[in-house]
Design a protein around this motif. Structure first.
Motif, PDB file in Angstrom:
ATOM      1  N   LYS A 213     -18.070  57.836 -75.194  1.00  0.00           N
ATOM      2  CA  LYS A 213     -19.320  57.962 -75.951  1.00  0.00           C
ATOM      3  C   LYS A 213     -19.758  56.599 -76.488  1.00  0.00           C
ATOM      4  CE  LYS A 213     -22.625  60.132 -78.321  1.00  0.00           C
ATOM      5  NZ  LYS A 213     -23.118  59.045 -79.180  1.00  0.00           N
ATOM      6  N   ASP A 219     -22.572  61.578 -73.335  1.00  0.00           N
ATOM      7  CA  ASP A 219     -23.498  61.873 -74.427  1.00  0.00           C
ATOM      8  C   ASP A 219     -22.808  62.829 -75.401  1.00  0.00           C
ATOM      9  OD1 ASP A 219     -23.505  64.331 -73.163  1.00  0.00           O
ATOM     10  OD2 ASP A 219     -25.631  64.283 -72.605  1.00  0.00           O
ATOM     11  N   ASP A 220     -23.550  63.318 -76.387  1.00  0.00           N
ATOM     12  CA  ASP A 220     -22.954  64.199 -77.399  1.00  0.00           C
ATOM     13  C   ASP A 220     -22.395  65.480 -76.770  1.00  0.00           C
ATOM     14  OD1 ASP A 220     -23.353  62.566 -79.609  1.00  0.00           O
ATOM     15  OD2 ASP A 220     -25.383  63.322 -79.966  1.00  0.00           O
ATOM     16  N   ASN A 221     -23.095  65.993 -75.765  1.00  0.00           N
ATOM     17  CA  ASN A 221     -22.605  67.205 -75.106  1.00  0.00           C
ATOM     18  C   ASN A 221     -21.271  66.949 -74.401  1.00  0.00           C
ATOM     19  OD1 ASN A 221     -24.838  68.669 -75.910  1.00  0.00           O
ATOM     20  ND2 ASN A 221     -25.998  68.242 -74.035  1.00  0.00           N
ATOM     21  N   LEU A 223     -19.122  64.603 -75.108  1.00  0.00           N
ATOM     22  CA  LEU A 223     -18.120  64.349 -76.146  1.00  0.00           C
ATOM     23  C   LEU A 223     -17.601  65.662 -76.711  1.00  0.00           C
ATOM     24  CD1 LEU A 223     -16.587  62.469 -78.073  1.00  0.00           C
ATOM     25  CD2 LEU A 223     -18.617  62.469 -79.545  1.00  0.00           C
ATOM     26  N   GLN A 224     -18.499  66.618 -76.967  1.00  0.00           N
ATOM     27  CA  GLN A 224     -18.081  67.904 -77.519  1.00  0.00           C
ATOM     28  C   GLN A 224     -17.157  68.643 -76.554  1.00  0.00           C
ATOM     29  OE1 GLN A 224     -19.066  71.300 -76.563  1.00  0.00           O
ATOM     30  NE2 GLN A 224     -17.680  72.017 -78.198  1.00  0.00           N
TER      31      GLN A 224
END
Length: 457
Positions: A213, A219-221, A223-224
């Motif tokens: 990230k 992206d944030d998705n 990373l989650q």
């Protein structure tokens, strides 16, 4: 071309063949090379190859070191990868390597565990299932090589490992120390060096998402998704479900590959499958059963080496097998390596931080080094497991400032080092997972310092 290579490799190489109760050894006439098999257990055969350095200092007041190189995987061949791709005297085109670690030490390559490279088992039940079992076999091999050779006994042995080899290195070091104390092994242990080593899988899987990230590869998705699977792995490890954790690790790598558009796990600045020297140098042909596991990618793909006319598989099963003469006809280099990984699935995700702690407490010199752009064994993860050490000198180590590293006349920063008592850490800039390949100059200087090589003075 092949006839010429065979001639070059066999020049002054008339065999001096010796048989022990459980070993067979081949030597060159000039004594510069020695190799052989040790039957570490009935029907379990381990192959080794020793190079004596032409740069050796013959000074009674100086001790010339030996480096035992342990490859990762598990199932990757030190005789193949470490030797011809990274630190041995010849590259994959059989041309002299200017940065060979023979400039600093003798080199001992071992195909470990049994089933790796030229090592083999006659019965599948004989594959090892744990790092400790592998260490026992390696200790048996070292006793066979060292115990009747006073010259070798005078040289301190440094265990230098890469990737999963780090787990083998720390368990071997502890096993060897016990054997030395019991007087069943005659050698001097100089120290252990852990290069981009898989010491704490949990810390590495938690490092991947945040690192990628930060460099805009996830992206944030992404990373989650990554952090969620890392948390699942942590729980499986706490519950003792180690095979499940290995499967989840494989799943996590697939998620990261998908979310990052195939980032290279050995250099996060690249795409997987690019023709970089690192990638093309390390991918070998093994079992399809582990092809989905990106960590073992250099076990599962056949790639041509840069500038070469053959891949490593062709080289080892061709001209090198002819040179060595003692490889059984039915043994193919790498033929059992996929099975090595499969049989170690239950140990693959287990940490070896406690073993590092034990070595430090015993006063053994431990060096950790890491490539800046490695992902699989990311520096972020290595720093995380280091902070978990219970060693009494840890806080003093962490409080110390780093010293910059340079190489030759080039005054650009090549890395950093921090040391306190018997622990040292090298940050190697511009290197991925395979530090000696990516930064040969600074790696050679580093190993000279680690081994206190007379050539380093």
């Amino acid at each position: 071309m092949e006839k010429l290579r065979v001639l070059l490799l066999t020049l002054l190489c008339h065999p001096l063949l010796s048989h022990g109760g459980s070993a067979i050894t081949f030597k060159t006439q000039d004594g510069s090379e020695e190799w052989g098999y040790v039957q570490v257990r009935p029907k379990a055969h381990m192959f080794w190859w020793l190079y004596r350095s032409p740069y050796r200092v013959e000074d009674p007041s100086e001790t010339w070191p030996i480096i035992l190189w342990l490859q990762g995987g598990p199932g990757a061949s030190g005789v193949g990868i470490g030797n011809f791709e990274e630190v041995g005297p010849l590259d994959t085109n059989l041309k002299p390597r200017n940065s060979t670690w023979l400039r600093k030490a003798d080199l001992l390559f071992v195909d470990n565990p049994v089933g790796t490279g030229f090592s083999y088992v006659e019965d599948q039940k004989l594959f090892v299932k744990s790092d400790d079992e592998a260490a026992t076999d390696l200790t048996t091999l070292l006793a066979e090589i060292f115990n009747n050779n006073e010259s070798l006994q005078r040289s301190p042995l440094y265990i230098v490992a890469e990737s999963y080899g780090g787990k083998f290195a720390v368990t071997l070091a502890l096993s060897a120390l016990k054997a030395i104390e019991a007087k069943t092994l005659k050698l001097i242990l100089g120290g252990v060096a852990l290069g981009d080593s898989w010491i704490s899988p949990e810390d590495f899987v938690f490092s991947w998402g945040p690192l990628l990230k930060d460099v805009s590869r996830l992206d944030d998705n992404g990373l989650q998704k990554s952090n969620s699977l890392a948390q699942k792995i942590k729980q499986q490890l706490e519950d003792g479900k180690f095979v499940n954790a290995t499967n989840s690790w494989s799943e996590l790598e697939s998620v990261i590959m998908s979310s990052s558009n195939n980032v290279d796990f050995y250099n996060f600045l690249l795409d997987s499958g690019s023709d970089s020297a690192t990638l093309s140098a390390m991918k070998l042909g093994l079992s399809r059963e582990i092809a989905i596991r990106q960590y073992s990618k250099y076990l599962t793909l056949r790639r041509k080496s840069p500038g070469g006319d053959a891949d490593l598989d062709t080289l080892l099963n061709g001209v090198i097998k002819k040179k060595l003469k003692i490889i059984p006809e039915n043994v193919t280099w790498g033929g059992q390596s996929g099975d090595v990984f499969t049989f170690m699935e239950s140990d693959f995700m287990k940490p070896r931080i406690n073993e590092v702690d034990e070595l430090l407490a015993k006063g053994v010199n431990v060096t950790v080094y890491n490539g800046q752009v490695d992902l699989i064994c990311a520096t972020k993860g290595t720093e995380a497991w280091l902070r978990k050490l219970k060693w009494e000198g840890l806080q003093n180590f962490l409080n110390k400032d780093r010293t910059a590293l340079y190489c030759g006349s080039n005054k650009s920063t090549k890395g950093f080092i921090k040391s306190y008592k018997n622990l040292s850490f090298y940050w190697i800039l511009g290197a991925g997972h395979f530090v000696p390949t990516d930064q040969p100059c600074v790696a050679l200087n580093m190993v000279g310092s680690i081994t206190n090589s007379p050539q380093n003075n």
